[in-house]
Design a protein around this motif. Structure first.
Motif, PDB file in Angstrom:
ATOM      1  N   GLN A   1      64.961  36.148  58.627  1.00 26.96           N
ATOM      2  CA  GLN A   1      63.842  36.342  59.533  1.00 26.96           C
ATOM      3  C   GLN A   1      63.981  37.659  60.285  1.00 26.96           C
ATOM      4  OE1 GLN A   1      61.571  33.426  62.670  1.00 26.96           O
ATOM      5  NE2 GLN A   1      63.770  33.621  62.939  1.00 26.96           N
ATOM      6  N   ARG A   2      62.861  38.341  60.469  1.00 29.98           N
ATOM      7  CA  ARG A   2      62.800  39.522  61.331  1.00 29.98           C
ATOM      8  C   ARG A   2      62.463  39.023  62.727  1.00 29.98           C
ATOM      9  NH1 ARG A   2      64.149  45.057  60.957  1.00 29.98           N
ATOM     10  NH2 ARG A   2      62.774  46.275  62.285  1.00 29.98           N
ATOM     11  N   THR A   3      63.308  39.325  63.698  1.00 35.67           N
ATOM     12  CA  THR A   3      63.078  38.824  65.055  1.00 35.67           C
ATOM     13  C   THR A   3      62.058  39.688  65.784  1.00 35.67           C
ATOM     14  OG1 THR A   3      64.797  40.127  66.154  1.00 35.67           O
ATOM     15  CG2 THR A   3      65.483  38.067  65.087  1.00 35.67           C
ATOM     16  N   GLY A   4      61.559  39.167  66.886  1.00 37.32           N
ATOM     17  CA  GLY A   4      60.561  39.894  67.658  1.00 37.32           C
ATOM     18  C   GLY A   4      61.082  41.170  68.288  1.00 37.32           C
ATOM     19  N   SER A   5      62.408  41.286  68.411  1.00 39.18           N
ATOM     20  CA  SER A   5      63.003  42.482  69.016  1.00 39.18           C
ATOM     21  C   SER A   5      63.461  43.490  67.963  1.00 39.18           C
ATOM     22  CB  SER A   5      64.189  42.094  69.900  1.00 39.18           C
ATOM     23  OG  SER A   5      65.211  41.470  69.132  1.00 39.18           O
ATOM     24  N   GLY A   6      63.195  43.175  66.668  1.00 42.72           N
ATOM     25  CA  GLY A   6      63.584  44.100  65.607  1.00 42.72           C
ATOM     26  C   GLY A   6      64.909  43.777  64.951  1.00 42.72           C
ATOM     27  N   GLY A   7      65.516  42.661  65.331  1.00 44.78           N
ATOM     28  CA  GLY A   7      66.772  42.248  64.719  1.00 44.78           C
ATOM     29  C   GLY A   7      66.536  41.361  63.510  1.00 44.78           C
ATOM     30  N   HIS A   8      67.580  40.620  63.113  1.00 44.76           N
ATOM     31  CA  HIS A   8      67.478  39.761  61.935  1.00 44.76           C
ATOM     32  C   HIS A   8      68.211  38.448  62.179  1.00 44.76           C
ATOM     33  CE1 HIS A   8      66.031  43.156  59.471  1.00 44.76           C
ATOM     34  NE2 HIS A   8      66.917  43.875  60.150  1.00 44.76           N
ATOM     35  N   HIS A   9      67.681  37.375  61.596  1.00 41.78           N
ATOM     36  CA  HIS A   9      68.340  36.076  61.560  1.00 41.78           C
ATOM     37  C   HIS A   9      68.611  35.715  60.102  1.00 41.78           C
ATOM     38  CE1 HIS A   9      66.508  34.595  65.641  1.00 41.78           C
ATOM     39  NE2 HIS A   9      67.645  35.255  65.808  1.00 41.78           N
ATOM     40  N   PHE A  10      69.842  35.330  59.793  1.00 44.20           N
ATOM     41  CA  PHE A  10      70.189  34.779  58.486  1.00 44.20           C
ATOM     42  C   PHE A  10      70.605  33.330  58.713  1.00 44.20           C
ATOM     43  CE2 PHE A  10      70.860  39.318  58.175  1.00 44.20           C
ATOM     44  CZ  PHE A  10      70.408  39.660  56.902  1.00 44.20           C
ATOM     45  N   VAL A  11      69.899  32.404  58.083  1.00 41.87           N
ATOM     46  CA  VAL A  11      70.130  30.976  58.321  1.00 41.87           C
ATOM     47  C   VAL A  11      71.028  30.398  57.228  1.00 41.87           C
ATOM     48  CG1 VAL A  11      69.060  28.738  58.732  1.00 41.87           C
ATOM     49  CG2 VAL A  11      67.848  30.831  59.400  1.00 41.87           C
ATOM     50  N   PHE A  12      72.194  29.880  57.639  1.00 38.40           N
ATOM     51  CA  PHE A  12      73.161  29.307  56.704  1.00 38.40           C
ATOM     52  C   PHE A  12      73.395  27.828  57.008  1.00 38.40           C
ATOM     53  CE2 PHE A  12      74.342  33.818  56.950  1.00 38.40           C
ATOM     54  CZ  PHE A  12      74.373  34.157  55.604  1.00 38.40           C
ATOM     55  N   GLN A  13      74.017  27.146  56.063  1.00 39.49           N
ATOM     56  CA  GLN A  13      74.492  25.787  56.303  1.00 39.49           C
ATOM     57  C   GLN A  13      75.706  25.855  57.231  1.00 39.49           C
ATOM     58  OE1 GLN A  13      75.466  23.995  52.525  1.00 39.49           O
ATOM     59  NE2 GLN A  13      73.609  24.772  51.556  1.00 39.49           N
ATOM     60  N   HIS A  14      75.794  24.925  58.159  1.00 39.97           N
ATOM     61  CA  HIS A  14      76.987  24.877  59.010  1.00 39.97           C
ATOM     62  C   HIS A  14      78.167  24.376  58.180  1.00 39.97           C
ATOM     63  CE1 HIS A  14      79.754  23.963  62.244  1.00 39.97           C
ATOM     64  NE2 HIS A  14      78.938  24.572  63.090  1.00 39.97           N
ATOM     65  N   PRO A  15      79.320  25.053  58.262  1.00 43.16           N
ATOM     66  CA  PRO A  15      80.464  24.665  57.423  1.00 43.16           C
ATOM     67  C   PRO A  15      81.211  23.425  57.899  1.00 43.16           C
ATOM     68  CG  PRO A  15      81.080  26.494  58.828  1.00 43.16           C
ATOM     69  CD  PRO A  15      79.591  26.272  59.045  1.00 43.16           C
ATOM     70  N   GLY A  16      80.866  22.923  59.094  1.00 42.39           N
ATOM     71  CA  GLY A  16      81.520  21.711  59.580  1.00 42.39           C
ATOM     72  C   GLY A  16      82.861  21.928  60.236  1.00 42.39           C
ATOM     73  N   VAL A  17      83.166  23.169  60.615  1.00 44.76           N
ATOM     74  CA  VAL A  17      84.405  23.481  61.325  1.00 44.76           C
ATOM     75  C   VAL A  17      84.065  24.279  62.578  1.00 44.76           C
ATOM     76  CG1 VAL A  17      85.783  23.489  59.211  1.00 44.76           C
ATOM     77  CG2 VAL A  17      84.745  25.624  60.017  1.00 44.76           C
ATOM     78  N   PRO A  18      84.955  24.294  63.589  1.00 45.12           N
ATOM     79  CA  PRO A  18      84.684  25.065  64.807  1.00 45.12           C
ATOM     80  C   PRO A  18      84.519  26.550  64.485  1.00 45.12           C
ATOM     81  CG  PRO A  18      86.476  23.533  65.174  1.00 45.12           C
ATOM     82  CD  PRO A  18      86.212  23.523  63.707  1.00 45.12           C
ATOM     83  N   LEU A  19      83.561  27.189  65.164  1.00 46.65           N
ATOM     84  CA  LEU A  19      83.254  28.586  64.911  1.00 46.65           C
ATOM     85  C   LEU A  19      83.219  29.390  66.197  1.00 46.65           C
ATOM     86  CD1 LEU A  19      80.243  28.089  62.452  1.00 46.65           C
ATOM     87  CD2 LEU A  19      82.603  28.620  61.813  1.00 46.65           C
ATOM     88  N   ARG A  20      83.465  30.681  66.075  1.00 46.26           N
ATOM     89  CA  ARG A  20      83.276  31.598  67.191  1.00 46.26           C
ATOM     90  C   ARG A  20      81.784  31.786  67.448  1.00 46.26           C
ATOM     91  NH1 ARG A  20      87.677  35.027  68.327  1.00 46.26           N
ATOM     92  NH2 ARG A  20      89.347  34.992  66.787  1.00 46.26           N
ATOM     93  N   GLY A  21      81.480  32.351  68.598  1.00 47.15           N
ATOM     94  CA  GLY A  21      80.096  32.708  68.891  1.00 47.15           C
ATOM     95  C   GLY A  21      79.800  34.144  68.533  1.00 47.15           C
ATOM     96  N   LYS A  22      80.828  34.979  68.378  1.00 50.61           N
ATOM     97  CA  LYS A  22      80.635  36.393  68.060  1.00 50.61           C
ATOM     98  C   LYS A  22      81.620  36.789  66.969  1.00 50.61           C
ATOM     99  CE  LYS A  22      79.433  39.327  71.160  1.00 50.61           C
ATOM    100  NZ  LYS A  22      78.236  39.917  70.505  1.00 50.61           N
ATOM    101  N   VAL A  23      81.112  37.517  65.961  1.00 55.27           N
ATOM    102  CA  VAL A  23      81.977  37.940  64.868  1.00 55.27           C
ATOM    103  C   VAL A  23      82.103  39.456  64.787  1.00 55.27           C
ATOM    104  CG1 VAL A  23      81.614  35.878  63.479  1.00 55.27           C
ATOM    105  CG2 VAL A  23      80.044  37.816  63.240  1.00 55.27           C
ATOM    106  N   GLY A  24      81.425  40.173  65.674  1.00 56.20           N
ATOM    107  CA  GLY A  24      81.513  41.622  65.684  1.00 56.20           C
ATOM    108  C   GLY A  24      80.483  42.210  66.617  1.00 56.20           C
TER     109      GLY A  24
END
Length: 283
Positions: free
Chosen positions: A102-125
């Protein structure tokens, strides 16, 4: 044009039909519509009767999709270097798999994935956030506060959500549980569980910042503190809230949770402190 690109009422049912729980968001905003969903994302549902009732009361409401345990969204913010960082990572590890984009309203992007079922960080970079768990994301045809509209470039009906690629999963995994401490005068604050040593450093740094005092530049002081902690240590909103809640104890008067979270969101979106700037300093 698909149902996802049409009016909000029709689109809300479209997402529910996909099994994606939705909530009404303030028109041209990002905050859940409090008069309809007092507890925010906890009210997210696929119930068509409830959805019809919500949008009959606010037909121009934006649409939020709750991640819960099913979805994980890579949020790419070009203003903070997200596109450049993602290009670098893909050059090193390979392209992202085909998945709803998805192209966001601010010009960014969303990529929608399946949740892997394990704890995740909120930021990857820098400029790359992972939305999951109790987070939600806006979807087409929602309108950003700046007037930009969210649009699908790869629609969820055409392409099912892909599993999170292994290299991205490795970046997103939280480290093992640790316990660090930071002293605030005679009181010791213990940081445990999903917190990292970076969070402990951020806490030590925050507790050295003078508290906000009403009538003495309290708003500016809080915004500055949130910028240095959230952006400077590359924390997501929840991690920053954990840290800033301790700092907030000494404010006169302390901010409410809603006020403090809003300050953190404003700092993450509009602050000028470069992400990770404080990680290069001794906290």
């Amino acid at each position: 044009m698909s149902r996802a690109q049409l009016v909000p009422t029709c689109s809300a049912h479209f997402y529910a039909d996909l099994g994606w729980p939705v909530i009404p968001i303030e028109p041209k905003g990002k905050i859940p519509l409090a008069r309809l969903v007092r507890h925010g994302v906890k009210h997210a549902t696929t119930d068509s009767v409830v959805i019809h009732e919500w949008w009959s009361k606010q037909c121009d409401a934006n649409i939020g999709v709750a991640c819960k345990d099913a979805l994980c969204v890579l949020d790419v913010d070009p203003r903070n270097g997200g596109e450049i960082e993602l290009e670098r990572l893909c050059a090193e590890h390979g392209a992202l798999p085909l998945t709803p984009q998805q192209r966001t309203g601010s010009g960014g992007h969303h990529f929608v994935f399946q949740h892997p079922g394990v704890p995740l960080r909120g930021k990857v970079g820098p400029g790359l956030d992972l939305l999951h768990g109790d987070k939600y994301f806006l979807v087409a045809p929602s309108v950003h506060p700046n007037g930009g509209r969210y649009t699908w470039t790869t629609e969820p009906t055409q392409t099912p959500s892909a599993p999170l690629p292994e290299w991205l999963l490795e970046l997103a995994r939280r480290p093992a549980e640790i316990a660090d401490t930071a002293k605030n005068g005679s009181r010791t604050v213990v940081v445990r569980g999903t917190q990292t040593n970076i969070t402990a450093r951020a806490l030590a740094y925050a507790l050295a910042i003078p508290p906000a005092i009403s009538g003495q530049g309290g708003h500016s002081q809080t915004f500055m503190a949130c910028c240095r902690v959230a952006r400077g240590f590359s924390l997501n909103a929840d991690e920053a809230f954990t840290v800033m809640s301790e700092w907030n104890r000494n404010c006169q008067p302390p901010w409410t949770e809603r006020e403090l979270r809003r300050k953190i969101d404003q700092a993450l979106e509009h602050g000028r402190v470069p992400f990770g700037a404080m990680l290069e300093e001794r906290a």
